[in-house]
Design an enzyme around this catalytic site. Sequence first.
Site, PDB file in Angstrom:
ATOM      1  N   GLY A  66       6.836  -3.223  -0.203  1.00 14.29           N
ATOM      2  CA  GLY A  66       5.643  -4.025  -0.389  1.00 14.29           C
ATOM      3  C   GLY A  66       6.038  -5.412  -0.842  1.00 14.29           C
ATOM      4  O   GLY A  66       7.213  -5.792  -0.783  1.00 14.29           O
ATOM      5  N   GLY A  67       5.070  -6.173  -1.303  1.00 18.35           N
ATOM      6  CA  GLY A  67       5.339  -7.559  -1.663  1.00 18.35           C
ATOM      7  C   GLY A  67       6.163  -7.706  -2.916  1.00 18.35           C
ATOM      8  O   GLY A  67       6.934  -8.653  -3.051  1.00 18.35           O
TER       9      GLY A  67
ATOM     10  N   GLU B  36      10.230  -2.251  -3.510  1.00 19.15           N
ATOM     11  CA  GLU B  36      10.400  -1.246  -2.481  1.00 19.15           C
ATOM     12  C   GLU B  36      10.550   0.117  -3.121  1.00 19.15           C
ATOM     13  O   GLU B  36      10.908   0.234  -4.305  1.00 19.15           O
ATOM     14  CB  GLU B  36      11.610  -1.552  -1.598  1.00 19.15           C
ATOM     15  CG  GLU B  36      12.949  -1.437  -2.291  1.00 19.15           C
ATOM     16  CD  GLU B  36      14.111  -1.775  -1.365  1.00 19.15           C
ATOM     17  OE1 GLU B  36      13.871  -2.439  -0.336  1.00 19.15           O
ATOM     18  OE2 GLU B  36      15.247  -1.365  -1.667  1.00 19.15           O
TER      19      GLU B  36
ATOM     20  N   ASP C 131      -8.915   0.711  -6.576  1.00 21.36           N
ATOM     21  CA  ASP C 131      -8.396   0.549  -5.214  1.00 21.36           C
ATOM     22  C   ASP C 131      -8.387   1.887  -4.485  1.00 21.36           C
ATOM     23  O   ASP C 131      -7.430   2.220  -3.789  1.00 21.36           O
ATOM     24  CB  ASP C 131      -6.991  -0.060  -5.247  1.00 21.36           C
ATOM     25  CG  ASP C 131      -6.563  -0.589  -3.877  1.00 21.36           C
ATOM     26  OD1 ASP C 131      -7.456  -0.895  -3.054  1.00 21.36           O
ATOM     27  OD2 ASP C 131      -5.349  -0.687  -3.624  1.00 21.36           O
TER      28      ASP C 131
ATOM     29  N   LYS D 268      -9.121   4.339  -1.596  1.00 20.30           N
ATOM     30  CA  LYS D 268      -9.284   4.215  -0.154  1.00 20.30           C
ATOM     31  C   LYS D 268      -8.581   5.399   0.492  1.00 20.30           C
ATOM     32  O   LYS D 268      -7.787   6.095  -0.169  1.00 20.30           O
ATOM     33  CB  LYS D 268      -8.695   2.894   0.348  1.00 20.30           C
ATOM     34  CG  LYS D 268      -7.230   2.683  -0.017  1.00 20.30           C
ATOM     35  CD  LYS D 268      -6.770   1.287   0.370  1.00 20.30           C
ATOM     36  CE  LYS D 268      -5.342   1.016  -0.121  1.00 20.30           C
ATOM     37  NZ  LYS D 268      -4.914  -0.353   0.172  1.00 20.30           N
ATOM     38  N   PRO D 269      -8.827   5.684   1.769  1.00 19.08           N
ATOM     39  CA  PRO D 269      -8.197   6.845   2.399  1.00 19.08           C
ATOM     40  C   PRO D 269      -6.677   6.840   2.323  1.00 19.08           C
ATOM     41  O   PRO D 269      -6.061   7.903   2.194  1.00 19.08           O
ATOM     42  CB  PRO D 269      -8.684   6.753   3.853  1.00 19.08           C
ATOM     43  CG  PRO D 269     -10.014   6.078   3.741  1.00 19.08           C
ATOM     44  CD  PRO D 269      -9.847   5.059   2.643  1.00 19.08           C
TER      45      PRO D 269
ATOM     46  N   ASN E  65      -4.922   5.972  -0.071  1.00 22.22           N
ATOM     47  CA  ASN E  65      -4.492   6.293  -1.433  1.00 22.22           C
ATOM     48  C   ASN E  65      -4.915   7.689  -1.879  1.00 22.22           C
ATOM     49  O   ASN E  65      -4.814   8.003  -3.061  1.00 22.22           O
ATOM     50  CB  ASN E  65      -5.038   5.254  -2.415  1.00 22.22           C
ATOM     51  CG  ASN E  65      -4.271   3.951  -2.363  1.00 22.22           C
ATOM     52  OD1 ASN E  65      -3.195   3.882  -1.789  1.00 22.22           O
ATOM     53  ND2 ASN E  65      -4.837   2.904  -2.937  1.00 22.22           N
TER      54      ASN E  65
ATOM     55  N   ASP F 224      -1.330   5.222  -6.133  1.00 19.25           N
ATOM     56  CA  ASP F 224      -1.367   3.763  -6.341  1.00 19.25           C
ATOM     57  C   ASP F 224      -2.311   3.319  -7.448  1.00 19.25           C
ATOM     58  O   ASP F 224      -3.455   2.917  -7.189  1.00 19.25           O
ATOM     59  CB  ASP F 224      -1.732   3.049  -5.031  1.00 19.25           C
ATOM     60  CG  ASP F 224      -0.616   3.141  -4.006  1.00 19.25           C
ATOM     61  OD1 ASP F 224       0.448   3.683  -4.347  1.00 19.25           O
ATOM     62  OD2 ASP F 224      -0.816   2.678  -2.881  1.00 19.25           O
TER      63      ASP F 224
END
Length: 434
Positions: A78-79, A82, A201, A203-204, A206, A219
């Site tokens: 990710g940003g 890793e 956050d 969401k599917p 996660n 997450d």
Amino acid sequence: MTARAALPDPEQARLAEAATIDASATSGVDSIAPTLQRGAAEPTHASSHPRPVDAAPSSLEEHGFDARYDARSVIGAGGMGEVRLIHDSRIGRDVAMKVMHPGYGSRSDARARFEREARVQGQLEHPAIVPVYDLGVAPDGAAYFTMKRLRGHTFASIVDGLRAGEPNVVEQYSPRKLIAAFQQLALAVAFAHARGVLHRDLKPANLMLGDFGEVYVLDWGLAKVAGEPDPKPEGAPSEAAGAPLAIEGAPGAATAVGSVMGTPGYMPPEQVRGEPLDARADVYALGAILFELLTLRPLHEGSTTEAVLAATLGGADARASVRAAERLVAPELEAICVRATATDREVRYRTVRAMIDDLERFLDGDRDLERRRELSRGHVEAALAAAERAGGARGGAAATARAEAMREVNRALALDAGNGEAVALVAKLLLDPP
């Protein structure tokens, strides 16, 4: 909402989705990553098998980082860091290790957010929240923490498979199984709320189902702890006034970081506006996820991030009977979605637990019979109108109207098997020749 959003490089998006990692957080998921990536040679939902237990002794005298942790591969990136697949030689098991990218560790704000993520996730001790094993600094100075390595599939990949009609996915993940798993995941969110933590956050991508009945909420990097201010990056470009809303992850299911944190399409309107949040923000996200599980389409649709955010602010119709009538969603489940995703948060469930209670009543067989009879009568009226059109038409028009009449009357009987008018109409449609 004046901020604009920039979509990521497609290749980076696929990598982030495959590993269920974003710039703000990760929960050590590899999901047997090679089989979940787009275009992989193996089936999308291949079974995962953990290796047998090996209780052979190893030396406990070697306490060094390099002696204990043997890097195997990179699961994803990710940003900010890793995630690597690591073999813990002391215990004799594979774990997931998140490591900050070089350069980030020198920034005190990034390091604080990284450590905060590990501590929040590690202190939420619940079977459906990934346990954190270790938090420290590697010999090269990079901060790291280790977590349980997960095997399974996210709701995002499951919905993709169901939407594509993949036979093995359709066979393995029935609506009943997904709703039961969703209930267990919602209980984990309710547990976090009881500990004073909002996820922010959901969401599917996660939410994960293991191959042996495990479920995980992933997450927690954007989690809000009650009574604590949000950590803000110092001098980050996304914090500047009027700066773009940075988007990382897969298009349409990405995590936004900057002045507004969350995922477009699953954030409630108050989160998009940057207002203070309470448990009803996670209630909204869970309602949007449940709608997607039931209908196989997102609650908020749009070709751009801006369109999705505008749809969120404007409010979406969460009635599956209108948005996806072909799915034959139970009215009780539809009512849960409608209430959970109300634009006005005062109308929503005040707690996740209240939403779970309604879901449990449905799973236990409690039905709103009067509501079902009312809906059944509406479908009979639609069927009668279609049958009348079929009687006055010829050729293809007559066949189309007749098929519509059969669909509507079948829906009426699915809601109320004792609807005599529907039974009579079925007999008439079957006995009368076209």
